[in-house]
Scaffold this active site. Sequence first.
Site, PDB file in Angstrom:
ATOM      1  N   TYR A 104      11.323  -1.412  20.794  1.00  0.00           N
ATOM      2  CA  TYR A 104      12.016  -2.441  21.165  1.00  0.00           C
ATOM      3  C   TYR A 104      13.053  -2.212  22.260  1.00  0.00           C
ATOM      4  O   TYR A 104      13.394  -3.118  23.033  1.00  0.00           O
ATOM      5  CB  TYR A 104      12.690  -3.045  19.864  1.00  0.00           C
ATOM      6  N   GLU A 197       5.150  17.622  -3.000  1.00  0.00           N
ATOM      7  CA  GLU A 197       4.354  16.478  -2.532  1.00  0.00           C
ATOM      8  C   GLU A 197       5.103  15.288  -2.932  1.00  0.00           C
ATOM      9  O   GLU A 197       5.256  14.336  -2.346  1.00  0.00           O
ATOM     10  CB  GLU A 197       2.973  16.433  -3.060  1.00  0.00           C
ATOM     11  N   ASP A 249      -0.720  17.662  -5.086  1.00  0.00           N
ATOM     12  CA  ASP A 249      -1.902  17.243  -6.298  1.00  0.00           C
ATOM     13  C   ASP A 249      -2.813  18.050  -5.915  1.00  0.00           C
ATOM     14  O   ASP A 249      -3.140  18.839  -4.740  1.00  0.00           O
ATOM     15  CB  ASP A 249      -2.168  16.016  -5.983  1.00  0.00           C
TER      16      ASP A 249
END
Lengths: 363, 560
Positions: A104, A197, A249
Amino acid sequence: MKKTKSATLERKKEIITALEDFGLNLYEQMEKGVFPSIKMPSRSIENIHYSSDLRQYVLGERAVRRSARNIRHIRPFTQLVWAAYFAHELAKHRKTSTLRDVYYSAQAYNMSFKDQPESNNIITDLETVSGFAREDFNVFPEERSAIFGDLTIEYTVPGYEGKQLNLTSHPDGVMIGPALTSAEFAKTGADKVIAIEKGGLFTRFVEEQVHKKFNALLVLTAGQAPRATRHFIHRLNKELNLPVSIFTDGDPWGMHIAMVIISGSANAAHLRGLATPDAKWSGVWASDIVEYKLPSDPLTDIDVKRLYELQKDPRYEGKLWQKEAKKFLKIRKKAEQEAFSRYGLTYIVDEYLPAKLEAFEKS
Amino acid sequence: MFKRFLGAHPENDKRKTKSNHSIYHVVSRGDGWAVVQSFEQISAADFFYRNRDLAGFTNPTRAIFSSLRELVENSLDAADQSGIPSDVYIRLSYDHERVVKEADEVKSKDENLFDNDVNSSEPKVYRLRVADNGSGVPARHIPSAFGQVLFGSKYKLKQARGTFGLGGTMALLYGQITTHKPAFVVSSTGGARIYMYKLVVDIQRNRPIIMDRKLLLNKEGWRGTIVEFSLEGDYAKAMSRILEYLKQTALVNPYANITFIDPKGRLYRFSRVTTKMPPPPKETKPHPYGIDVETIQRLIRITPCRNMIDFMRNHFHRVGEKTAHNFLESAGIGKTRTPKRLSQEGIVRLVKMMKRFRAFLPPDASCLSPIGEELLKAGILKELKPEFIAICQRQPSTYSGHPFIVEAAIAYGGEIQGKNDIVLYRFANRIPLLYDEASDVSWRIIKRINWRRYKVTTGMPIAILVHICSTKVPYKTVGKEFIADRPEVKREILNGIREAARQLQHFLTKREHVEKERRRLSTFSKYLPKIARFSTELAGKEKAPNIKKLLSSVRKYEEN
């Protein structure tokens, strides 16, 4: 510790000088009446190699030349010069910005980017050309990762200079944002780092006082770790000599989250200081799924495809990685960290974690 | 000059009507047997009175359009032939006398049964006046020229707008049968007198009836013709067609001044932009390929030639001594035979051999008068105001012994509107063709062309103009509205449009280049100053580097 503090300030100075030299170089070319041009390493796929010495991806010899003489280059070239100017302004005034903000801000200079990826790409160009990470220029992505544990930091950001904070002061953890990234490490009682995680498990670990039981700093990566977080882990490892273990995981995606913290990504091949090659992936492994009889889901086709890809990835050459990737493909199962809940809420902390850390220390 | 015609070309169906012809009223009994009920003979005028659809007088809308058009074309032809740029003045007004009278009638009856609103789109009675500065009609021909169907000056082999010798009188005839009023014709060939006639057509006899005749002294030396008559029509509905017709007429006659005052008093003026006129066509003899038995018979009747060699040389287009010899030899016709003694079979054989003989020279185009590149350009510029014009005039070509020339033009941009379909303007012998566009061969050709090859995309502001001029335009119908699908004509039109399209492609490509270059320069002048500015700031310098040289080098480099 004084030494590191001056190092941070030193680095800031280096950055400002690098940006000014960049501008001066272009200025002098124009004064000579030639179209300004720059040379920088190519970031094309063919020029990205894995360096086993550095244990991360690096850029090869190939370089590209960007010239204002070329009609196709002049727009990105101008954007790059603007980005350098903008980064210089940020550094000079010790302000921070985000990638979105950069996008921006450009409009104020009548330099609009066509979309966010275009502006992100220009920032990556600036990193390549200068050799500094965007975080060094105080440009950060939107933050979502956090840290908790016995580490006292000292701020260097304007208004907080010299102020100290212990990172156990808030039970949700402290966001790894611009201020923390640029902070100096004052002191720590911890002797290891555990990266996690998922937010759920991170909160559980704080509740279960894992930081005390294992004398550890807990880092939430919140999925794929942002670069600021990877850099922060790198610093914890390098500056405080803390070993790092990573819990994700038990699937190809979790495996890769750990790998990117350890060996970095191809996208950041032009940068140093983001990888932590000595960090260890401590689970959940495929063999853990078997050994702990964890509740599991079958691998999807995409999971399987990803595993085959990872097997061929140069970063996955190590014995552990090859073994676990093969095992996943053999058992065709995956498990989340929360799977340990079947043995009760504290099992992961009381049984699994100690066993893993012990194995880690032995290795 | 006024469109009268006596079947100059035998394949023309109209020919049958030229002689007093018998019409059999046949009543079918439904059991397969037909019984001839009665015999009667009708005149040519009567025939067209009964079949006015053929000549474009189908309904009040078409009728007013056709009347105006026929008279305007006569006027333009008259001026063309005298070599003077035309001034045509057209006035269409409400026939007040009639309106008032009818209004009175209506008042005395039930007002609800009659719509007396002048503004409604019902057919009304109009007065049409067309005045020109053409060659004028000799006094003794005036009554016949305007009061007799198929009488005229155009029974000649050269290009003219009119072909059937029908239009002018048909208009008057139509006015007469719808209003029961005589027509006024004023004309002078520039002599000492001006002749004024008031006449009606005796439909059954195909004869003019002169109701009044006046002579005026022509002190000013005026030359031209004025026709004025009343007719029923529907101007409200015909208006757009009439205006379109006038606009397109002005387009292909850029040397003509056309003034039109419509019933509401609105003035439309199409001014000439040049006084240059296309060279007038020369009269020509029939070409052997376009001949038929009837024509031969007529030629034999009038020929003074005593042998076939002379006969061939004197009566046919582009047949000389050598060609005549070769032809007669290969056709096996005695060179010394007397034409008048040819048997019926001999004539048929002659025609057959003529069509087969390959060595006749193609007709030349001196009998044609194409508009020409310069005039076409002037006309298109004047009426369409485009940004770009491509014009292609094809070499003369022939079909069935009739010479023709195709002129194609493509206009682009400017005041032309971008539409989904390409705008097509069709002309034949400088007459705009407005009806049945989709049946026209040009339309089908345009549809078949792969326009993307010429960088033309849908929605581009493009107008295509096709003009065919010929001693015999291959119209498909008597209404003169569209061109038939003759392979020779089709090929010429296709090649003409393609050639113009290639010019357009060049233009578009060039413009693209210019546009690209403009964008390139603007890109440099947009970004270089910014690079200068930011590097100056980064380098901490006071003064920005001088980039003027760099900017000008970009320009120079490209111009080479």
